[in-house]
Write a protein that holds these residues in place. Structure first.
Motif, PDB file in Angstrom:
ATOM      1  N   SER A 103      46.495 -12.141  81.719  1.00 40.29           N
ATOM      2  CA  SER A 103      45.398 -12.984  82.154  1.00 40.29           C
ATOM      3  C   SER A 103      44.338 -13.109  81.066  1.00 40.29           C
ATOM      4  N   GLY A 104      44.068 -14.314  80.643  1.00 34.79           N
ATOM      5  CA  GLY A 104      43.019 -14.512  79.647  1.00 34.79           C
ATOM      6  C   GLY A 104      43.275 -15.783  78.876  1.00 34.79           C
ATOM      7  N   PRO A 105      42.201 -16.500  78.516  1.00 31.87           N
ATOM      8  CA  PRO A 105      42.374 -17.781  77.824  1.00 31.87           C
ATOM      9  C   PRO A 105      43.063 -17.630  76.464  1.00 31.87           C
ATOM     10  N   SER A 106      42.983 -16.449  75.851  1.00 32.25           N
ATOM     11  CA  SER A 106      43.558 -16.303  74.512  1.00 32.25           C
ATOM     12  C   SER A 106      45.078 -16.281  74.526  1.00 32.25           C
ATOM     13  N   LEU A 107      45.671 -16.112  75.712  1.00 33.46           N
ATOM     14  CA  LEU A 107      47.137 -16.010  75.774  1.00 33.46           C
ATOM     15  C   LEU A 107      47.789 -17.230  75.138  1.00 33.46           C
ATOM     16  N   THR A 108      47.265 -18.407  75.443  1.00 35.83           N
ATOM     17  CA  THR A 108      47.913 -19.633  74.983  1.00 35.83           C
ATOM     18  C   THR A 108      47.167 -20.239  73.806  1.00 35.83           C
ATOM     19  N   GLN A 109      46.347 -19.415  73.133  1.00 38.79           N
ATOM     20  CA  GLN A 109      45.465 -19.991  72.137  1.00 38.79           C
ATOM     21  C   GLN A 109      46.166 -20.347  70.834  1.00 38.79           C
ATOM     22  N   ASN A 110      47.123 -19.527  70.422  1.00 38.83           N
ATOM     23  CA  ASN A 110      47.668 -19.717  69.083  1.00 38.83           C
ATOM     24  C   ASN A 110      48.664 -20.869  69.032  1.00 38.83           C
ATOM     25  N   ASP A 111      48.146 -22.068  69.063  1.00 38.87           N
ATOM     26  CA  ASP A 111      48.870 -23.341  68.995  1.00 38.87           C
ATOM     27  C   ASP A 111      50.108 -23.415  69.870  1.00 38.87           C
ATOM     28  N   ASP A 112      51.265 -23.083  69.341  1.00 41.11           N
ATOM     29  CA  ASP A 112      52.560 -23.537  69.860  1.00 41.11           C
ATOM     30  C   ASP A 112      52.838 -23.169  71.314  1.00 41.11           C
ATOM     31  N   ASP A 113      53.953 -23.647  71.794  1.00 39.63           N
ATOM     32  CA  ASP A 113      54.246 -23.572  73.222  1.00 39.63           C
ATOM     33  C   ASP A 113      55.178 -22.407  73.525  1.00 39.63           C
ATOM     34  N   LYS A 114      54.989 -21.293  72.793  1.00 44.01           N
ATOM     35  CA  LYS A 114      55.942 -20.188  72.897  1.00 44.01           C
ATOM     36  C   LYS A 114      56.053 -19.600  74.292  1.00 44.01           C
ATOM     37  N   LEU A 115      54.989 -19.656  75.094  1.00 47.54           N
ATOM     38  CA  LEU A 115      55.024 -19.026  76.415  1.00 47.54           C
ATOM     39  C   LEU A 115      55.064 -20.060  77.541  1.00 47.54           C
ATOM     40  N   VAL A 116      55.071 -21.325  77.203  1.00 48.24           N
ATOM     41  CA  VAL A 116      55.026 -22.352  78.245  1.00 48.24           C
ATOM     42  C   VAL A 116      56.278 -22.252  79.114  1.00 48.24           C
ATOM     43  N   GLY A 117      56.080 -22.250  80.431  1.00 49.73           N
ATOM     44  CA  GLY A 117      57.204 -22.134  81.355  1.00 49.73           C
ATOM     45  C   GLY A 117      57.517 -20.705  81.740  1.00 49.73           C
ATOM     46  N   ASP A 118      56.812 -19.728  81.153  1.00 54.51           N
ATOM     47  CA  ASP A 118      57.024 -18.321  81.520  1.00 54.51           C
ATOM     48  C   ASP A 118      56.077 -17.927  82.661  1.00 54.51           C
ATOM     49  N   PHE A 119      56.369 -16.795  83.308  1.00 50.90           N
ATOM     50  CA  PHE A 119      55.647 -16.443  84.537  1.00 50.90           C
ATOM     51  C   PHE A 119      54.989 -15.069  84.462  1.00 50.90           C
ATOM     52  N   PHE A 120      53.849 -14.923  85.108  1.00 43.11           N
ATOM     53  CA  PHE A 120      53.261 -13.595  85.288  1.00 43.11           C
ATOM     54  C   PHE A 120      52.556 -13.504  86.636  1.00 43.11           C
ATOM     55  N   SER A 121      52.344 -12.267  87.070  1.00 47.23           N
ATOM     56  CA  SER A 121      51.675 -12.063  88.358  1.00 47.23           C
ATOM     57  C   SER A 121      50.199 -11.790  88.117  1.00 47.23           C
ATOM     58  N   ASP A 122      49.366 -12.250  89.027  1.00 50.78           N
ATOM     59  CA  ASP A 122      47.924 -12.051  88.893  1.00 50.78           C
ATOM     60  C   ASP A 122      47.317 -11.913  90.288  1.00 50.78           C
ATOM     61  N   ALA A 123      46.007 -11.735  90.323  1.00 48.52           N
ATOM     62  CA  ALA A 123      45.354 -11.483  91.599  1.00 48.52           C
ATOM     63  C   ALA A 123      44.794 -12.753  92.219  1.00 48.52           C
ATOM     64  N   PHE A 124      44.636 -13.796  91.432  1.00 48.72           N
ATOM     65  CA  PHE A 124      43.888 -14.950  91.908  1.00 48.72           C
ATOM     66  C   PHE A 124      44.313 -16.184  91.115  1.00 48.72           C
ATOM     67  N   ALA A 125      44.398 -17.315  91.797  1.00 49.56           N
ATOM     68  CA  ALA A 125      44.640 -18.569  91.098  1.00 49.56           C
ATOM     69  C   ALA A 125      43.723 -19.617  91.687  1.00 49.56           C
ATOM     70  N   PRO A 126      43.016 -20.366  90.845  1.00 50.02           N
ATOM     71  CA  PRO A 126      42.097 -21.373  91.377  1.00 50.02           C
ATOM     72  C   PRO A 126      42.796 -22.309  92.365  1.00 50.02           C
ATOM     73  N   GLU A 127      44.041 -22.756  92.046  1.00 53.47           N
ATOM     74  CA  GLU A 127      44.733 -23.693  92.919  1.00 53.47           C
ATOM     75  C   GLU A 127      45.223 -23.014  94.197  1.00 53.47           C
ATOM     76  N   GLY A 128      45.364 -21.654  94.139  1.00 50.94           N
ATOM     77  CA  GLY A 128      45.867 -20.957  95.312  1.00 50.94           C
ATOM     78  C   GLY A 128      44.737 -20.551  96.256  1.00 50.94           C
ATOM     79  N   ALA A 129      43.492 -20.806  95.864  1.00 46.83           N
ATOM     80  CA  ALA A 129      42.351 -20.371  96.666  1.00 46.83           C
ATOM     81  C   ALA A 129      42.226 -21.242  97.899  1.00 46.83           C
ATOM     82  N   GLU A 130      42.477 -20.643  99.084  1.00 46.36           N
ATOM     83  CA  GLU A 130      42.414 -21.433 100.316  1.00 46.36           C
ATOM     84  C   GLU A 130      41.264 -20.990 101.209  1.00 46.36           C
TER      85      GLU A 130
END
Lengths: 388, 342
Positions: free
Chosen positions: A266-293
């Motif tokens: 979790s953190g904005p820096s995960l996808t910071q270094n240009d390329d799409d190396k992690l795009v489409g990969d999954f991780f578990s977290d405690a909260f998602a803005p879109e999942g907030a009901e």
């Protein structure tokens, strides 16, 4: 005319004595907790260093909660003060940050840390000094086992590992997964074990179990070994800084499978270094803005966006919730005495937080649902919610 | 060695030690061999990775060895100059609009500009350190410059924390990373380019030291500083140039390192710097071909050790090489007992 030697000596002694007493006074002054009006609560987290994203998100969440309660008139007729100390992501710094908060700032309770290794270090100080500590997001089970003054508002790794193992097996239909764990992190070691056990239980095979140390930048040897076993996915329960480097190196070595991970991503820096190396990969977290009901979550989301002009991640939501749980305990205790706050914390029931209703069990842990997020080129996308 | 020393029977420890070391090295070597036979493709990949890593170590090791060659000083600040080189690259790329977060727009021209910026910045820093920290203590007892070097190292690290902050930065992708297949072995283009650039710089340095006037002056100083001065060599200037050159190589190493492992923080020079130092000692400190050989060997050992033994032991194995070299062959692989320095 010269001053007689004896008088000169006595004058010097006087001077030395005076300086000494001044110094002693200054030291005593520095050591004495500051008498501030209002109730002081400490926050220790990594505001700089390799895990700075964690601390900054958490501080934002907690700051929002403190601003809101103060605007609503504070607690027990007093205003609340949040004192943040930086741990730079190092355990010895965590120990001294907590000591400083308690001894110098006179805080009645502490929020922190994010990384389990640091929470273990800071928790020992809190337990010894009998100051209640609420960890927003340390998921290793050992953290709250430090003692009866240590609480957390997030789920623990056996649950998180189980969620990702089932997801890999039933949703992604993988049966060959490699593990890549951070040996220097209690969080990573615990989560890797939890994932391995759960994945084997649901019929998968762990084809390789490699390790690195946080701070490493060179992973090619371990990646080469893992790729030799042709895994469909690599589970990396590490922190975002290393995860990004690992993914980059593995993609460069021709790995085309999925990466899976936990809330350390979790953190904005995960996808910071240009390329799409992690795009489409999954991780578990405690909260998602879109999942907030829930209404609490929705309103947290709106106020957080208005205040910080960005979407909150799991750590920000948990920082907010840790503060809410603490406020609830202070209110019910009717006092800002650390021991009474502790007693009230232990009986926390159904506090409505951004990440859901929080009830602390006998192990002082929260039992909560997890969300699975998919990495996109601009951040994350909500995939699904998994209930305990 | 004098005739008298040769006549004296060698002490037992000197005869037994190599045998003990060989015996200790046997099991890990067998494990690597076993792994290599079990999966030759993986082994080949590890070799390519190890050589590429070793190229960067070799570049940094050259700086240690050149300075030791002319002054007999181990410049501990060298690893931090290396780190500053990586930061210089980050800022140079940002000036051209390429940052770690931006996608697209990367060109060989910008990459070259990064190299130039890093090499110039490091050369200036190296010469500055020499002028103000080492020159005043050049004639002091040997321990004084050594302690000064440690102090300068800490100074650079801490100033960097203030200036750059201790939060790691991503290195800008001035060269697009892509996967290249060498037969069954897949590596990134960056690793191959790193190796090429390191070798090219080493050739250039060898030419400079062996074939130019400045190089001859360096060799003269390394043989005898006072005699060189009496023969009309501008010793101060040549020593400054030596520092500048060594630091420029470290700067280039910083860029290559950053491209390959794009996470830079103010302490990220420490580990590679120490390994490069081991490489310089392994090759024979003061000896230029030795530093290159040592660098490549250390890169290879680190890679193979983390692949076939344990990734957490890899640094320990690299540093135990230092101990073994100092015990068994203190002059290093290519060094001679009566050393011809530089």
């Amino acid at each position: 005319m010269t001053t007689p030697p004896s008088s000169r000596r006595s004058r010097r002694e006087l001077l030395v004595g005076a300086a000494g007493s001044l110094l002693a006074g200054a030291v005593a002054q520095a050591c004495k907790p500051k008498r501030q009006s209002g109730i002081s609560v400490g926050l220790y987290c990594s505001l700089t260093g390799a895990q700075a994203d964690f601390g900054i998100s958490t501080r934002n969440g907690a700051t929002l909660a403190f601003e809101e309660i103060n605007r609503a008139g504070g607690l027990l007729g007093q205003q609340l003060r949040l004192v943040a100390e930086d741990t730079r992501g190092e355990s010895n710094e965590a120990t001294s940050a907590v000591t400083r908060l308690i001894d110098r700032e006179g805080v009645v309770a502490v929020i922190g840390e994010i990384a389990s290794t640091l929470s273990l270090a800071g928790g020992r100080v809190c337990q010894r000094k009998r100051i209640p500590m609420v960890s927003p997001s340390s998921t290793n089970p050992a953290v709250t086992q430090v003692g009866d003054y240590i609480f957390r508002v997030c789920f623990i790794d056996p649950f998180q590992g189980d969620v990702m193992a089932r997801f890999a097996r039933t949703d992604l239909h993988f049966d060959r997964v490699a593990l890549f764990r951070d040996q220097a992190s209690a969080y990573s070691m615990g989560l890797a074990d939890a994932f391995r056990d759960a994945f084997v239980r649901v019929g998968g095979t762990v084809v390789d179990d490699q390790s690195y140390r946080s701070g490493d930048t060179h992973f090619s040897a371990q990646i080469t070994s893992m790729l030799g076993h042709q895994p469909q996915a690599i589970f990396v329960p590490g922190y975002y800084t290393e995860v990004a480097l690992i993914a980059r190196e593995a993609r460069g070595a021709g790995f085309t499978g999925k990466f899976l991970g936990g809330d350390g991503w979790s953190g904005p820096s995960l996808t910071q270094n240009d390329d799409d190396k992690l795009v489409g990969d999954f991780f578990s977290d405690a909260f998602a803005p879109e999942g907030a009901e829930a209404p609490v979550a929705r309103s947290f989301l709106d106020r957080y966006r208005a205040r910080f002009h960005t979407d909150p991640n799991g750590l920000a939501a948990l920082g907010y919730d840790a503060a809410l749980v603490l406020f609830d305990a202070i209110r019910r205790a009717g006092s800002a005495e650390p021991a009474r706050i502790r007693a009230a914390l232990a009986s926390t029931r159904d506090v409505q937080g951004a990440t859901g209703a929080i009830t602390l069990n006998a192990q002082r842990d929260a039992v909560k649902s997890a969300v699975i997020l998919e990495v996109t080129s601009s951040g994350t996308r909500f995939h699904k919610t998994v209930n305990p | 060695m004098t005739a008298a020393a040769a006549a004296r029977p060698r002490p037992l420890s000197e005869r037994v030690l190599p045998a003990v070391v060989a015996l200790l090295a046997l099991p890990p070597a067998l494990m690597v061999l076993k792994g290599a036979i079990a999966n030759p493709v993986t082994f080949a990949r590890n070799l390519v990775e190890g050589v590429s890593l070793g190229g960067v170590y070799a570049l940094v090791a050259l700086g240690y060895t050149m300075v030791y060659g002319v002054l007999g000083l181990i410049n501990f600040a060298h690893s931090d100059v290396f780190m500053v080189g990586a930061y210089a690259g980050i800022y140079a790329a940002a000036w051209f609009g390429v940052t770690a977060t931006s996608a697209g727009q990367s060109s060989p021209g910008i990459a070259l500009a990064c190299f130039a910026a890093a090499m110039i910045a490091c050369a200036v820093l190296g010469m500055f350190v020499e002028r103000f920290a080492y020159r005043p203590v050049r004639n002091a007892p040997k321990l004084t410059p050594l302690v000064t070097a440690i102090g300068v190292s800490m100074l650079i690290q801490n100033v960097s924390m203030l200036v750059f902050s201790s939060t790691p930065r991503g290195f800008p992708p001035v060269i697009r990373s892509s996967t290249v297949s060498l037969g069954p072995v897949a590596v990134t283009n960056i690793k191959l380019m790193n190796l090429g650039a390191a070798l090219a710089l080493m050739v250039a340095l060898t030419f400079l030291v062996q074939r130019t006037r400045v190089g001859r002056a360096m060799r003269a100083i390394s043989t005898n500083l006072d005699a060189a001065r009496l023969m009309g060599v501008h010793t101060d200037r040549v020593i400054a140039i030596t520092f500048g050159l060594g630091s420029a190589l470290a700067g280039a190493g910083g860029i290559l390192f950053g491209l390959d492992q794009p996470k830079i923080d103010p302490l990220s020079g420490v580990q590679p710097g120490l390994k490069a130092f081991v490489a310089a000692v392994l090759g024979g400190i003061g000896n230029i071909p030795g530093a290159m050989l040592g660098g490549l060997l250390i890169g290879m050992v680190e890679q193979l050790a983390s692949a076939y033994l344990s990734s957490s032991f890899a640094p320990a194995i690299v540093f135990s090489i230092l101990v073994v070299v100092l015990l068994v062959r203190p002059q290093g692989l290519l060094g001679r007992v009566t050393r011809e320095k530089v």
